[in-house]
Write an enzyme that holds these catalytic residues in place. Structure first.
Site, PDB file in Angstrom:
ATOM      1  N   THR B 150      42.999  39.528  39.291  1.00 21.25           N
ATOM      2  CA  THR B 150      43.012  40.887  39.842  1.00 21.25           C
ATOM      3  C   THR B 150      42.019  41.795  39.115  1.00 21.25           C
ATOM      4  OG1 THR B 150      45.315  40.628  40.467  1.00 21.25           O
ATOM      5  CG2 THR B 150      44.517  42.875  40.229  1.00 21.25           C
ATOM      6  N   GLY B 189      48.187  39.041  32.054  1.00 24.23           N
ATOM      7  CA  GLY B 189      49.180  39.001  30.976  1.00 24.23           C
ATOM      8  C   GLY B 189      48.628  38.326  29.737  1.00 24.23           C
ATOM      9  N   GLU B 432      52.138  39.079  42.015  1.00 22.59           N
ATOM     10  CA  GLU B 432      52.041  37.862  42.833  1.00 22.59           C
ATOM     11  C   GLU B 432      52.234  38.149  44.323  1.00 22.59           C
ATOM     12  OE1 GLU B 432      50.998  34.931  41.621  1.00 22.59           O
ATOM     13  OE2 GLU B 432      50.778  36.018  39.744  1.00 22.59           O
TER      14      GLU B 432
END
Lengths: 665, 665
Positions: B150, B189, B432
């Site tokens: 992303t 993350g 997601e």
């Protein structure tokens, strides 16, 4: 001047009404707009609030210190206003509202209860002598008070409070005491480390008899050193979902003695010898206690208008996915599913703004009657205040969260300000009366009203029940008034169904209390249905008055907002409409089509409508929502302020990560 | 041994089934229960995780260090498991799930992506040679990876990603570059300050041509010093609503060169001279990408079962308001309105637990077919995975928040663990695949299916459409299967209505894309209706199998949970049932009565049912929810841990408050 994002620019060009006019209509007049702006400018521009690092990165102690630093600035301004003579309740209401408060202190302030609960309590429950002593000191901030009522073991059920205040005629003192763990005072705003006095609500004992809960002014900290006084254990209740700066506290009292005249004695006195004298109707206190719940309704729109300003501007700037292969990516705001999330929230803002003014006036009016000894509308007021508090806070929380989710991942970032807004509004669903309990209180009034429907003139806010029940429902009408009428019939039928269910249970031998409990899901729904009628009616009446003053271009849009709101709630109530009115399947489909048409009609004015809320960037506090739409730039700038990024600190790497990677941990 | 709260004790005595049996049924067999317990005990008892101060009081840097300290302990245990040969995906799924993860690290961990996305990506997209090189290093934690897809400007629309990877045949390297602000990688993350490698998804350019997005392994930090490598700007994205320990990062690449063989080349290669070769169907990657969405569904029940354990035990301990004047105060759990909030959540836990196992098996089965080149069920799988992800995450978030609110003010305290649980589950509504987008993807499949309904055999999960459309709906039946049949008819009719609306719009000259957008609110609703059918059917089938294995006392209760769930969703779908089936007003009332009867039947087993989730106190992490019910004691103990209470620190008083009170500020 900063360049405005071209998509936002285009939105503003598309707007079909004059934004300044809409702002004035929204505020309720040019004077109000001017006042609001001047207050905002005093608050925002006089001081440098920002200290380099966004507060949410600080540890709890630094956060506390920061919040006190800012609170003192704000309440210094409040004190200045008071010295200039602007001390009407409405002045303070405006200043203290989140619109200013939350913008500056980010997450509440520990001093707000001093103004919103301690001072009103002294005014409503203190004798003239007590007021003369305490009020000037309160205004000046000579002391900072907190209001300690709720205990670990009791919130809703006030009669169950365990803290005792026992009168000792020998010394003419009250002895305040916390006899159990569960009697620990809990939640009082500012009590943690800020306030040095507290109004403590306790069971009054004198001459061996308990006279129920009364309020006492208790000094809890030394004025010079801030140390807790002997017998007092006080502190912060600990981390919360939001409102961290409010510094909610706990308080344990171990036989703490206070002078007799620290009991607030307007409505009841303990004489020197310990004789208890009740001098006025306790219902008088009751009306004042409703004050906070009215303020909360008033306050909600300030949070909500921020949330939807942020989400709408972001949705105009954000582009994602072309609809046609290789075409341009669409503004997210162009997706009907996004309009479905945001436009109802915009119209809810206009609704709450308008209804809360009407609600305030109703409260004012009845409160004045009560002060003059005319108590007959008090039960109606209570029922009204309870259900509007419950519905408006829960609608607001729901809408704020929908706005947050509508911003996708970025709504999850604290720099969007949306998580903080949600933290503030969801708290309002619980404090000053948990919402389910509130609705059940309204239901109790509705059932009583229903039982007397044939023999009595009904108070204004429930008068529709008679009409709806006697005239019956003839024909569904696709119009604003038709919807309101439909909602009235629904409420009436739900209330009557509750009454019937109760009766059936009781006549089968069940106790009233058990029947009430077994009917309570239904009762909550009936109270909500009634609240929906009030909201729809108030909004319709209020908006109609505003539209009458508006230009035709603004009027058309306000009308669309009103209709969107009504149609939305009609659709939400469709099961009941189908059950209780003669609305047909085709009518229902027409309603849905009407709703979607309104979305399309309102779409071009979405940005204009949130611009009209006229919220300064400094108060919006958001990377996503600022007027210029520099969304991505701000996200990056804010990320760089994170302490993890500021200095190259690799201690966690060297201490833990590297040994782990090398197999040594 | 600690004394258990007498009210909780009484609840446990009332329970009509054997809790241990229920635990085994819930887990899916004795072996699974034993494994789960042994994992939990390894995780919890071997190490002292707690460092004195609850993490939520720390500043961001201390919080980060704490989370890394704990992550390293956990992943040390994971590494040990791997060395002992337990390396099946399911093993890791269990270990990494929030049930353990969130209990220990409180708010996620920055290393989980290394296992859940980096390693699966290497397995599914790397050549055998690449796997042989990278996987052992990944298992050992020699490097820690993040997965950077992303960007600031693009999430949903992957084709719109802007990061480029340009092949330079001269040096046989790829040049990774972020050409714009919006191409900044965002959210990954562990990328912030933890990972030293990242899989970067970028547009591949070779020989002057773009070949779309591909994945590249990029070293981002020096392995010895942890300093970012030249050309790399990397850091934490900043404060979030929750999951703070995940250390989500941003990444800006300035012409960063990596070797040619750092492109993951299982499905496409760039040869030394820059020739692009596509070797297999890109749909193969696609099936693997669905993996995370299946895991998420699996994961949700771990959060939800915690939330409802906390809220149910608290509601048994909390007493408030006597129903009869001077009678004892009622346990909050005895209020029907509270049962209404909690029991559906308990039954939702049993539902998600059962359906996620079926979902996992379906995924496994189709994924295996795909791996063997049989792709025909891939669209069905995609549609299924999308809508179950959307519905299960949003139901979970909704239920967790309802549990939090059901605990009144205490649910607002971080020590309840409920705000943290909400922070974790609401994130899943976005990551997601944002839920509205997910449902629209399912809707696309449903519409295609609908168009071919007469000419094709339908895949299993949508086979009911044919049946429902051809057989019509004869008679409403008040039973579990009757409800499922009603929900099927609703879904079928909603899908057919969407198809009709699309057709009408297109035949009136509108483009398909605009027609799609204008129908999208309806399409989302149709996809949700389909998802409700799948959930109801899976739960019915799965529960029936479990009940067959259960003793009669446990079976009765499981049957009640199943029925409660079905009746609840029938009531939620009542508008549609009234519209599309021949259910009558009286039938609807019977449904409501059935629902309330089930609440009363389930009430005595509420505590037993959450006890059966068998969540250790160390994992529950809650002042309100521990097994012994020492609610008030724990609230007080936790409050005292707040740093504001630990030492007498009056600096904020002396710096700001006192000068303010004395009129000097």
């Amino acid at each position: 001047m900063t360049k405005v994002n071209p998509d936002l620019q285009r939105e503003r060009q598309k707007c079909t009404f004059d934004v300044e006019e809409m702002t004035v209509l929204y505020d309720g007049g040019e004077e109000k707009t001017a006042q609001r702006r001047s207050r905002a400018s005093v608050m925002v521009s006089n001081v440098n609030y920002y200290n380099g690092v966004p507060e949410y990165y600080l540890g709890s102690k630094e956060k506390h210190e920061e919040s006190i630093r800012k609170s003192v600035i704000i309440f210094g301004l409040v004190r200045k206003m008071q010295q200039e003579g602007r001390t009407k309740v409405t002045d303070f209401r405006h200043v203290l509202q989140c619109l200013l408060g939350s913008a500056v202190t980010y997450d509440g302030t520990s001093m707000v209860l001093h103004y919103l609960m301690v001072m009103p309590a002294i005014i409503s429950q203190g004798t003239e002598e007590q007021q003369a002593y305490w009020l000037p000191r309160a205004w000046n901030g000579t002391f900072i008070g907190s209001f300690a009522q709720t205990e670990l073991g009791h919130g809703t059920f006030i009669r169950g409070l365990e803290t005792t205040a026992t009168y000792d005629p020998g010394t003419q003192e009250f002895v305040l005491h916390s006899p159990t763990l569960t009697s620990t005072k809990w939640w009082a705003g500012g009590l943690g480390n800020t306030a040095n006095y507290a109004i403590v609500v306790a069971q009054l004992y004198t001459k061996g008899k308990c006279h129920g809960v009364h309020a006492f002014i208790v000094q809890i900290r030394d004025e010079e050193t801030h140390h807790p006084l002997p017998g007092i254990k006080v502190g912060d209740v600990g981390g919360k979902l939001g409102l961290e700066a409010v510094n909610n506290g706990f308080l344990v009292l171990d036989h703490v003695r206070i002078p007799r005249n620290h009991m607030l004695m307007k409505h009841a006195q303990v004489l020197e010898d310990g004789t208890y004298v009740k001098s006025s109707d306790s219902k008088l206190i009751y009306a004042t206690m409703l004050f906070m719940r009215v303020v909360i309704v008033f306050d909600m729109v300030n949070y909500l208008s921020k949330a939807v300003t942020i989400a709408t501007r972001y949705s105009a700037v954000r582009r994602q996915t072309p609809v046609r292969q290789d075409g341009p990516e669409l503004q997210v705001l162009d997706y009907l599913t996004q309009q479905n999330k945001l436009l109802i929230t915009i119209s809810t803002c206009y609704c709450i703004k308008i209804i809360s003014e009407i609600h305030w006036d109703t409260y004012d009016e009845i409160n004045e009657e009560v002060a003059n000894g005319k108590l007959d509308r008090l039960p109606e007021l209570h029922a009204l205040v309870c259900c509007l508090k419950a519905i408006v806070t829960s609608d607001t929380a729901h809408c704020v969260e929908r706005c947050r989710l509508a911003c996708g991942g970025y709504g999850y970032m604290l720099s969007s300000f949306l998580p903080s807004l949600y933290g503030q509004v969801t708290a309002a669903c619980i404090y000053e009366g948990e919402n389910t309990v509130m609705l059940l209180q309204t239901a109790r009034f509705l059932l009583k009203t229903w039982q007397r429907i044939d023999s009595h003139t009904l108070p204004p806010t429930v008068a529709y029940l008679k009409m709806a029940s006697t005239e019956g429902f003839t024909k569904w009408e696709k119009s604003a008034t038709g919807i309101i009428r439909g909602l009235q019939v629904v409420a009436m039928r739900k209330i009557s169904a509750c009454a019937a269910a109760m009766e059936k249970r009781v006549s089968s031998g069940m106790s009233i209390e058990d029947a009430w409990n077994l009917s309570s899901v239904q009762l909550v729904a009936a109270a909500e249905a009634h609240g929906r009628v009030v909201l729809a009616t108030y909004f319709y009446e209020g908006a109609t008055r505003v539209i009458a003053k508006a230009s035709s271009s603004a009027g058309v849009v306000l009308r669309q907002l009103l209709e969107l709101y009504l149609v939305y709630w009609a659709l939400q109530s469709l099961v009941d409409l189908l059950k209780y009115t003669n609305i047909s399947g085709r009518d229902a489909e027409e309603l849905q089509a009407w709703y979607e048409e309104l979305l399309v009609q309102l779409r071009p004015n979405a940005v204009g409508l949130v611009d009209a809320f006229d919220i300064r960037d400094e108060m919006l506090h958001s990377t996503l929502g600022s007027y210029d739409g520099r969304v991505y730039e701000r996200l990056m700038e804010e990320a760089l302020k994170c302490p993890l990024n500021k200095e190259a600190d690799y201690s966690a790497f060297h201490k833990y990560l590297k040994p782990y990677m090398q197999g040594k941990l």
